[in-house]
Design a protein around this motif. Structure first.
Motif, PDB file in Angstrom:
ATOM      1  N   TYR A   1       2.726  -3.426 -11.589  1.00  0.00           N
ATOM      2  CA  TYR A   1       1.817  -4.552 -11.414  1.00  0.00           C
ATOM      3  C   TYR A   1       1.114  -4.543 -10.067  1.00  0.00           C
ATOM      4  CZ  TYR A   1       4.001  -6.443 -15.601  1.00  0.00           C
ATOM      5  OH  TYR A   1       4.444  -6.610 -16.885  1.00  0.00           O
ATOM      6  N   LEU A   2       1.518  -3.656  -9.164  1.00  0.00           N
ATOM      7  CA  LEU A   2       0.834  -3.568  -7.884  1.00  0.00           C
ATOM      8  C   LEU A   2      -0.587  -3.049  -8.040  1.00  0.00           C
ATOM      9  CD1 LEU A   2       3.666  -2.117  -5.602  1.00  0.00           C
ATOM     10  CD2 LEU A   2       2.909  -4.477  -5.774  1.00  0.00           C
ATOM     11  N   THR A   3      -0.866  -2.378  -9.140  1.00  0.00           N
ATOM     12  CA  THR A   3      -2.217  -1.866  -9.360  1.00  0.00           C
ATOM     13  C   THR A   3      -3.210  -2.962  -9.745  1.00  0.00           C
ATOM     14  OG1 THR A   3      -1.650  -1.363 -11.665  1.00  0.00           O
ATOM     15  CG2 THR A   3      -1.344   0.384 -10.044  1.00  0.00           C
TER      16      THR A   3
ATOM     17  N   MET B   1      -9.188   6.744  -2.072  1.00  0.00           N
ATOM     18  CA  MET B   1      -8.593   7.346  -0.883  1.00  0.00           C
ATOM     19  C   MET B   1      -7.424   8.258  -1.209  1.00  0.00           C
ATOM     20  SD  MET B   1      -8.618   4.287   1.934  1.00  0.00           S
ATOM     21  CE  MET B   1      -7.588   3.233   0.923  1.00  0.00           C
ATOM     22  N   GLU B   2      -6.604   7.880  -2.194  1.00  0.00           N
ATOM     23  CA  GLU B   2      -5.346   8.591  -2.446  1.00  0.00           C
ATOM     24  C   GLU B   2      -5.392   9.481  -3.684  1.00  0.00           C
ATOM     25  OE1 GLU B   2      -2.883   8.369  -0.356  1.00  0.00           O
ATOM     26  OE2 GLU B   2      -3.705   6.776   0.909  1.00  0.00           O
ATOM     27  N   ARG B   3      -6.563   9.745  -4.225  1.00  0.00           N
ATOM     28  CA  ARG B   3      -6.650  10.504  -5.474  1.00  0.00           C
ATOM     29  C   ARG B   3      -6.068  11.912  -5.321  1.00  0.00           C
ATOM     30  NH1 ARG B   3     -11.687  10.056  -6.184  1.00  0.00           N
ATOM     31  NH2 ARG B   3     -11.604   8.278  -7.589  1.00  0.00           N
TER      32      ARG B   3
ATOM     33  N   TYR C   1       0.829  -1.208   0.000  1.00  0.00           N
ATOM     34  CA  TYR C   1       0.000   0.000   0.000  1.00  0.00           C
ATOM     35  C   TYR C   1       0.859   1.251   0.000  1.00  0.00           C
ATOM     36  CZ  TYR C   1      -3.758   3.207   1.176  1.00  0.00           C
ATOM     37  OH  TYR C   1      -4.668   4.233   1.142  1.00  0.00           O
ATOM     38  N   HIS C   2       1.851   1.309   0.860  1.00  0.00           N
ATOM     39  CA  HIS C   2       2.655   2.524   0.956  1.00  0.00           C
ATOM     40  C   HIS C   2       3.583   2.678  -0.254  1.00  0.00           C
ATOM     41  CE1 HIS C   2       1.188   2.513   5.090  1.00  0.00           C
ATOM     42  NE2 HIS C   2       1.574   3.780   5.158  1.00  0.00           N
ATOM     43  N   THR C   3       3.960   1.593  -0.874  1.00  0.00           N
ATOM     44  CA  THR C   3       4.708   1.710  -2.127  1.00  0.00           C
ATOM     45  C   THR C   3       3.853   2.352  -3.205  1.00  0.00           C
ATOM     46  OG1 THR C   3       6.071  -0.212  -1.604  1.00  0.00           O
ATOM     47  CG2 THR C   3       5.952   0.444  -3.909  1.00  0.00           C
ATOM     48  N   MET C   4       2.611   1.952  -3.315  1.00  0.00           N
ATOM     49  CA  MET C   4       1.702   2.551  -4.283  1.00  0.00           C
ATOM     50  C   MET C   4       1.382   3.995  -3.934  1.00  0.00           C
ATOM     51  SD  MET C   4      -0.892  -0.693  -4.761  1.00  0.00           S
ATOM     52  CE  MET C   4      -2.029   0.232  -5.783  1.00  0.00           C
ATOM     53  N   ALA C   5       1.271   4.299  -2.628  1.00  0.00           N
ATOM     54  CA  ALA C   5       0.921   5.664  -2.218  1.00  0.00           C
ATOM     55  C   ALA C   5       2.068   6.636  -2.463  1.00  0.00           C
ATOM     56  CB  ALA C   5       0.520   5.679  -0.749  1.00  0.00           C
TER      57      ALA C   5
ATOM     58  N   ASN D   1      -7.536  -1.920  -5.591  1.00  0.00           N
ATOM     59  CA  ASN D   1      -6.995  -0.734  -6.261  1.00  0.00           C
ATOM     60  C   ASN D   1      -8.050   0.361  -6.474  1.00  0.00           C
ATOM     61  OD1 ASN D   1      -4.736   0.606  -7.689  1.00  0.00           O
ATOM     62  ND2 ASN D   1      -6.062   0.359  -9.477  1.00  0.00           N
ATOM     63  N   PRO D   2      -9.312   0.057  -6.828  1.00  0.00           N
ATOM     64  CA  PRO D   2     -10.305   1.141  -6.931  1.00  0.00           C
ATOM     65  C   PRO D   2     -10.518   1.880  -5.616  1.00  0.00           C
ATOM     66  CG  PRO D   2     -11.077  -0.811  -8.076  1.00  0.00           C
ATOM     67  CD  PRO D   2      -9.850  -1.228  -7.336  1.00  0.00           C
TER      68      PRO D   2
END
Length: 426
Positions: free
Chosen positions: A374-376, A387-389, A359-363, A381-382
């Motif tokens: 590929y983490l998405t 949350m992080e938009r 999660y924090h890598t994607m954030a 992911n939606p």
């Protein structure tokens, strides 16, 4: 004679494209022709005619058109006007292309002092206000309404976990018929009765420390959303693993409540008791068996420590070591108390840490939309995008006092009262 009148008339004697004017009134010189010349010259961006009685400035020596020579008859010929147009067009193209042919945004090339205020200077050194998007000025919005939704999400996950534990308890085989499964850790370490109490006390202390730290964090809304989402998702995973694979009790010392079978009213009371006691054994609320794979206590200890370390200054190494000891001792005491199989603890640690790091890598990544990310592909992911938009940067570890000591209207009541009184007297 001609030169004197030529200088007095100024711009009125300028020769248009394909048409000549004379000073002595020879030929057509109506007001319509003058207006058409003004419109043509303004559109081309080369020459500007002045009203009658005013002088028109010729190109100076610093102008890009200074190299064009006038003819002796003091009239602007068609060739001169076309040359002026071409020179001005080339100058504009060079100015727009910049050095090296790279187009630059004027907002990004302003001085630092002007950019901070949202203004930039034009050619006359006047300030022009530039409208900025809200997402550029506020890169970490609070959005408490999203935090409220994620709070309801974690409440739903915890209530669903209590329901699944009550359902699974009815399917746990009795320990007299199916003994505990062999466990390597249990073969070498004997059970300690008070060990599991240490686990729950450490968990309560660690959660209390985390909420105190969260209270002073400036961006607590964003961090709360992340904590609620990860905790709720982990307990949803736990509901699945508990239901699909039911393990026998890990030790003969465990005492399970009697099965209720079809008594739904009694099952509902057990669910309420489990929720009211936070699922802890020290509150005498956890009297059911079957919630073994994977360990919920390990999830709380591990996840809370990871958040404490992530959102605290790196220089607080002593603080991190203390919280790590609380978490590590609590996890070990789960096994020492023989309350969970070793695989329950290992799976809980693995799932919790990987979900937190993913999660924090994607954030914090800047290439979320890259096809190579590929983490998405994760199913949540939606919800992550929701949350992080509007979070455009990593959350800094900035702390402050969140509550002011006194409202602004109560700081100087006597002074305001005197002002009101003086106004009334007048």
């Amino acid at each position: 004679m001609w030169e004197g009148k030529r200088s007095q008339a100024g711009a009125r004697n300028i020769m248009g494209v394909g048409e000549e004017r004379s000073l002595e009134g020879e030929g057509p010189s109506s007001e319509t022709d003058h207006s058409s010349w003004r419109r043509e010259s303004s559109a081309s961006g080369i020459l500007e005619t002045a009203p009658p009685g005013e002088e028109t400035q010729r190109p100076g020596k610093d102008s890009p058109t200074a190299s064009i020579q006038r003819e002796p008859n003091c009239e602007w010929t068609k060739q001169e006007v076309m040359a002026l147009q071409e020179a001005s067009l080339n100058t504009q193209m060079e100015a727009s292309s910049g050095h090296g042919g790279n187009k630059t945004c004027p907002v990004h090339t302003t001085p630092a002092g002007d950019a901070k205020r949202g203004f930039r200077k034009n050619r006359n050194n006047d300030y022009v206000k530039i409208s900025m998007k809200e997402q550029d000025t506020n890169r970490l919005p609070s959005e408490w309404w999203k935090t409220t939704i994620l709070f309801l999400y974690v409440i739903f996950s915890l209530v669903l976990t209590s329901v699944v534990i009550t359902v699974v308890h009815e399917r746990v085989p009795p320990k007299e018929s199916i003994p505990p499964l062999p466990d390597t850790f249990f073969d070498y370490i004997d059970r300690v009765k008070w060990a599991f109490t240490v686990t729950e006390v450490n968990g309560i202390v660690l959660v209390a420390i985390w909420f105190i730290q969260l209270f002073f964090l400036n961006y607590k809304s964003i961090v709360c959303r992340r904590y609620f989402f990860l905790l709720g998702t982990l307990y949803l995973y736990r509901c699945i693993t508990m239901y699909i694979t039911i393990l026998p009790v890990p030790g003969m010392h465990m005492t399970c409540a009697p099965k209720l079978y079809g008594d739904f009213h009694a099952k509902f009371q057990r669910i309420l008791r489990l929720i009211s006691g936070a699922g802890l054994s020290i509150t005498k609320s956890h009297i059911m068996c079957g919630d073994f794979l994977f360990s919920g206590h390990t999830v709380m200890l591990t996840l809370t420590y990871l958040f404490i370390k992530e959102y605290s200054p790196r220089s607080f190494w002593w603080y991190h070591v203390m919280c790590w000891l609380l978490s590590a001792v609590g996890v070990v005491c789960i096994l020492v108390g023989h309350e969970h199989y070793s695989v329950d603890v290992v799976v809980a640690y693995f799932v919790t840490t990987r979900l937190f790091w993913w999660y924090h890598t994607m954030a914090n990544a800047q290439c979320q939309c890259s096809p190579n990310n590929y983490l998405t592909n994760v199913w949540w992911n939606p919800l992550f995008n929701f949350m992080e938009r509007n979070v455009h940067t990593a959350v800094p570890c900035v702390y402050g006092w969140p509550v002011s000591w006194a409202p602004a209207c109560l700081k100087n009541p006597c002074k305001k009262y005197s002002i009101v009184q003086s106004t009334r007297d007048e």
